[in-house]
Design a protein around this motif. Sequence first.
Motif, PDB file in Angstrom:
ATOM      1  N   SER A  33       0.876  -1.316  -0.088  1.00  0.00           N
ATOM      2  CA  SER A  33       0.114   0.012  -0.021  1.00  0.00           C
ATOM      3  C   SER A  33       0.906   1.336   0.115  1.00  0.00           C
ATOM      4  O   SER A  33       1.982   1.094   0.687  1.00  0.00           O
ATOM      5  N   HIS A 111      -3.323   6.886  -0.521  1.00  0.00           N
ATOM      6  CA  HIS A 111      -4.276   6.217  -1.618  1.00  0.00           C
ATOM      7  C   HIS A 111      -4.685   7.663  -2.423  1.00  0.00           C
ATOM      8  O   HIS A 111      -4.791   8.594  -2.426  1.00  0.00           O
ATOM      9  N   HIS A 123      -5.931   8.161   8.748  1.00  0.00           N
ATOM     10  CA  HIS A 123      -5.743   6.746   9.214  1.00  0.00           C
ATOM     11  C   HIS A 123      -6.160   6.414  10.549  1.00  0.00           C
ATOM     12  O   HIS A 123      -5.357   6.782  11.455  1.00  0.00           O
ATOM     13  N   GLY A 149      -9.156   4.423   6.017  1.00  0.00           N
ATOM     14  CA  GLY A 149      -8.666   5.625   5.349  1.00  0.00           C
ATOM     15  C   GLY A 149      -9.872   6.391   5.243  1.00  0.00           C
ATOM     16  O   GLY A 149     -10.939   6.007   4.618  1.00  0.00           O
ATOM     17  N   THR A 198     -12.173  -1.873   0.018  1.00  0.00           N
ATOM     18  CA  THR A 198     -11.591  -2.610   1.177  1.00  0.00           C
ATOM     19  C   THR A 198     -10.628  -3.501   0.130  1.00  0.00           C
ATOM     20  O   THR A 198     -10.833  -4.106  -0.735  1.00  0.00           O
ATOM     21  N   TRP A 214      -7.514  -2.781   4.429  1.00  0.00           N
ATOM     22  CA  TRP A 214      -7.780  -1.579   4.379  1.00  0.00           C
ATOM     23  C   TRP A 214      -9.060  -1.224   4.250  1.00  0.00           C
ATOM     24  O   TRP A 214      -9.817  -2.025   3.370  1.00  0.00           O
ATOM     25  N   VAL A 216     -11.258   1.884   2.893  1.00  0.00           N
ATOM     26  CA  VAL A 216     -11.346   3.214   2.341  1.00  0.00           C
ATOM     27  C   VAL A 216     -12.536   3.792   2.162  1.00  0.00           C
ATOM     28  O   VAL A 216     -13.324   3.416   1.356  1.00  0.00           O
TER      29      VAL A 216
END
Length: 245
Positions: A33, A111, A123, A149, A198, A214, A216
Amino acid sequence: MDCSKVQEAGEYNTKMHPMWQGPLVVPGGDRQSPIDIVVRKSVFDSELKPLLTNYDPRTCQQIWNNGYSFLVEYDDTADKSTLEGGPLQDKFRLCQFHFHWGESNAWGSEHTLDRRLFPAELHLVHWNSNKYSLFEEAVMEENGLAVIGVFLKVGKRHEGLQKLVDALPAIRHKGSVVEFTKFDPACLLPTNTDDYWTYHGSLTTPPLTESVTWIVMKQHIEVSHDQVCEVYEVKYFSHGCYQGF
Ligand SMILES: CCCCCCc1ccc(S(N)(=O)=O)cc1
Ligand SMILES: [Zn+2]
């Protein structure tokens, strides 16, 4: 509910972290990432549940400047501030949250959405307390961490963030820590937490371990220009000296 799973990370932007001094390629790094989230490639997954956050503001302890960012740390010695649901099978404990900013509004997020950068990214870092007993242990394990995120845009003032912004002058230099209590991180989540992408990835800074699920958020939050300027005042070098390159 539109919980999309990012099926293929696709060619992700292996961004050079400005402070990254280690090897350029992480051994076996096939889930690094951050990534560029290619929206049209994300696949809707009806199996995904709504996210369930249950944060207790009384677990908020301190805010400190670690030289790369400023982070707010929570007491994670019990399941008091937790995250479950979404793509997760276990319960995860909040240990800290931090932001990634640029030096200007032009960039900052880690990202990207269809290559689009945001001025900043929040985060919220959690670790799997069903399977592990310490963050330091979970950080090395494949299903050890879950990080939410949230993209930030510059616009209207964020009332909840102001308490944090007011604490920043006290941690202006690298290594400074101040007590910071009764802050509910839920106020930093967007109103809609049902729509997210995700994927299985990694920490975005050293040790870059591939231990992160993750999540987001599709919806961003807004902070004001004045609030962003306060953040830019935080310096990431020790008092009195600038470690130039
Ligand atoms: C054993 C110590 C490990 C410290 C790991 C610190 C860390 C936490 C979160 C993230 S991020 N940006 O992926 O959310 C990066 C690094
Ligand atoms: Zn981060």
